[in-house]
Design a protein around this motif. Structure first.
Motif, PDB file in Angstrom:
ATOM      1  N   ASN A 425      27.554 -42.728   9.856  1.00 15.26           N
ATOM      2  CA  ASN A 425      26.286 -43.214  10.397  1.00 15.26           C
ATOM      3  C   ASN A 425      25.360 -42.085  10.849  1.00 15.26           C
ATOM      4  N   LYS A 426      25.591 -40.869  10.363  1.00 15.36           N
ATOM      5  CA  LYS A 426      24.835 -39.715  10.858  1.00 15.36           C
ATOM      6  C   LYS A 426      23.337 -39.796  10.551  1.00 15.36           C
ATOM      7  N   ASP A 427      22.960 -40.560   9.536  1.00 19.66           N
ATOM      8  CA  ASP A 427      21.543 -40.656   9.165  1.00 19.66           C
ATOM      9  C   ASP A 427      20.834 -41.835   9.826  1.00 19.66           C
ATOM     10  N   GLN A 428      21.553 -42.581  10.642  1.00 22.02           N
ATOM     11  CA  GLN A 428      20.947 -43.743  11.299  1.00 22.02           C
ATOM     12  C   GLN A 428      20.441 -43.378  12.691  1.00 22.02           C
ATOM     13  N   ILE A 429      19.538 -44.181  13.187  1.00 21.10           N
ATOM     14  CA  ILE A 429      18.918 -43.932  14.487  1.00 21.10           C
ATOM     15  C   ILE A 429      19.696 -44.661  15.572  1.00 21.10           C
ATOM     16  N   SER A 430      20.082 -43.905  16.594  1.00 21.72           N
ATOM     17  CA  SER A 430      20.845 -44.493  17.702  1.00 21.72           C
ATOM     18  C   SER A 430      19.907 -45.104  18.732  1.00 21.72           C
ATOM     19  N   GLN A 431      20.295 -46.262  19.235  1.00 15.70           N
ATOM     20  CA  GLN A 431      19.471 -46.967  20.225  1.00 15.70           C
ATOM     21  C   GLN A 431      19.970 -46.695  21.649  1.00 15.70           C
ATOM     22  N   MET A 432      20.019 -45.424  22.011  1.00  9.84           N
ATOM     23  CA  MET A 432      20.445 -45.089  23.368  1.00  9.84           C
ATOM     24  C   MET A 432      19.333 -45.393  24.373  1.00  9.84           C
ATOM     25  N   SER A 433      19.731 -45.537  25.632  1.00  7.33           N
ATOM     26  CA  SER A 433      18.755 -45.815  26.683  1.00  7.33           C
ATOM     27  C   SER A 433      18.248 -44.534  27.335  1.00  7.33           C
ATOM     28  N   PHE A 434      19.133 -43.542  27.455  1.00  6.38           N
ATOM     29  CA  PHE A 434      18.770 -42.368  28.244  1.00  6.38           C
ATOM     30  C   PHE A 434      17.637 -41.583  27.578  1.00  6.38           C
TER      31      PHE A 434
END
Length: 476
Positions: A425-434
């Motif tokens: 999943n390295k090319d996907q965008i993470s939906q982190m909050s910080f």
């Protein structure tokens, strides 16, 4: 002690993912790949250090000679040995999942529920990516001679926290078949593969949520058999107790304008927490089990209901409901007394100095309040010296996000680095909050700053030694 490294043999390349390059000539000669030759040399260097039972110290060895020891481990493809060195030294968090429903007003990472239908955005790791990380470190540990008994001596964090903006009770990650893997499976993998203890942290759950209630009861049974011993998988099992949860914050919001509505929220929260303590009661005697008991000090310039005295009242209300649960369950008077004694002991100490105006907590203060000013000074310091978040900082740590990207943080600020693990999943965008700073910290500058600090320490130690020596000589 006897540390042995498996020798490279003629078939070693069959156990890795390194491709072999074959050249056909009149003599039908075979030439190993450059990667495999590099791996062999690196392994020979490791053997030269560990053959007499010594444990490899990455702080003291020649990292250039170690380059290639990671070859063939898929998750480390694209990383150099200096980047892996930083992970070994500073890794503390693997963010397996993002999203939290608690909505606590003091949350330093501004955690919130995350829902996404965009396939290019992810809120959690896949189980396969998670296993790539744990197994990757397991294989590299083996090559370097690290075991559960003989651990890596440079690790600043002998634990792994598998979350940053999520509640442990809400974390599950799915494999490619859609099967959910819960927190206890995550804990066990980290402990087994990486030889690290794990932190579990929850702010409770809605008692009416049957799925979460059953999950909590299952977790308690697992924790009973995997904690409290020398082989414990947990460094801490934390139950958060504070006045900042979004439900109690509604009580604070309406207490003056609508007391009836306020009391409704108060009852929901105290019922929730009494249920959480009741469910976790079998763990009360375990050394790993703790209450994260926090409130703001009496001199804080904020709403009184977030301060020490109001929090003691909140604890008292939860205690009465917990006692009622014990009685209605048929628990013996002796066990009720013992459990309430432990509850009283653990809630007697309320931490007020560890609640700082980071994240959502900023909204509780005005710009001229000392709590706000302290936090802003920390942000300014990190702006001037970004490497300070990780170098020579007791709170400094590296975080692997669910897409493999690595961040450096001191829990006040989060900086991206040039390190990214080779996950699916390295090319996907993470939906982190910080919130992430724009400034990227490079491996080169982090190591350069680390060496500078190291040399300063050596210089100071040498200077102190010379001063003592001169003092002694003067006596003669």
């Amino acid at each position: 002690m006897d540390i042995r490294i498996d020798k490279i043999n003629n078939n070693y390349h069959n156990s890795t993912s390194i491709r072999q390059t074959t050249f056909t000539s009149q003599k039908e000669e075979f030439t190993p790949s450059k990667q495999l030759e590099q791996l062999k040399k690196a392994q020979q260097y490791v053997d030269s250090i560990t053959h007499k039972g010594k444990i490899l110290n990455l702080d003291k060895c020649n990292l250039k000679k170690l380059e290639g020891i990671q070859n063939g481990i898929k998750v480390f493809e694209g990383l150099n040995i200096e980047q892996i060195y930083l992970l070994y030294k500073h890794l503390a968090i693997v963010a397996t999942s993002h999203g939290c429903t608690n909505g606590c007003v003091h949350c330093f990472v501004d955690a919130k529920p995350i829902r996404t239908s965009d396939p290019s955005h992810i809120k959690a790791m896949s189980w396969e990516d998670f296993e790539q990380i744990t197994k990757g470190f397991a294989e590299l540990d083996k090559r370097l001679g690290f075991t559960k008994k003989h651990k890596n001596p440079i690790s600043n964090r002998p634990i792994i926290v598998p979350f940053i903006d999520a509640d442990s009770m809400e974390i599950t990650i799915k494999d490619k078949h859609g099967v959910e893997h819960d927190m206890m499976e995550i804990v066990h993998k980290i402990n087994t593969d990486m030889h690290r203890s794990v932190l579990f942290d929850t702010a409770g759950w809605t008692p009416k949520n049957t799925k979460l209630q059953q999950r909590a009861e299952k977790y308690v049974q697992y924790m009973l058999s995997h904690s409290g011993t020398a082989k414990s998988e947990f460094v801490g099992i934390n139950l958060s107790l504070n006045p900042f949860h979004k439900i109690n914050s509604k009580y604070v919001e309406y207490i003056k304008s609508d007391p009836v509505k306020a009391q409704k929220f108060r009852n929901i929260y105290t019922d929730r927490m009494a249920n959480a303590f009741y469910t976790f009661t079998p763990l009360f005697g375990k050394k790993e089990f703790r209450f994260l008991n926090r409130a703001l000090p009496v001199d804080a310039n904020c709403n009184e209901n977030y301060k020490l005295e109001a929090h003691r009242q909140l604890i008292s209300e939860i205690r009465e409901k917990l006692k009622a649960r014990y009685i209605s369950s048929g628990m013996s008077e002796e066990n009720i007394r013992k459990n309430l004694e432990i509850f009283d002991e653990k809630t007697s100490q309320i931490a007020t100095h560890r609640v700082l105006a980071y994240g959502r907590m900023e909204k509780l203060f005005k710009p001229y309040d000392k709590e706000y000013i302290i936090a802003q000074k920390a942000h300014l310091k990190n702006t001037k010296n970004p490497t300070g978040v990780i170098v020579n900082n007791i709170y400094g740590q590296l975080i692997i996000d669910c897409n493999g990207k690595v961040y450096a943080s001191d829990m006040a600020d989060f900086f991206p680095t040039d390190i990214c693990l080779n996950l699916n999943n390295k090319d996907q965008i993470s939906q982190m909050s910080f919130p992430i700073r724009d400034r990227i910290l490079t491996t080169k500058e982090i190591i350069k700053e680390s060496k500078k600090i190291h040399f300063k320490k050596i210089a100071n130690q040498t200077l102190q030694y010379l001063r003592k020596l001169i003092y002694r000589l003067k006596k003669f």
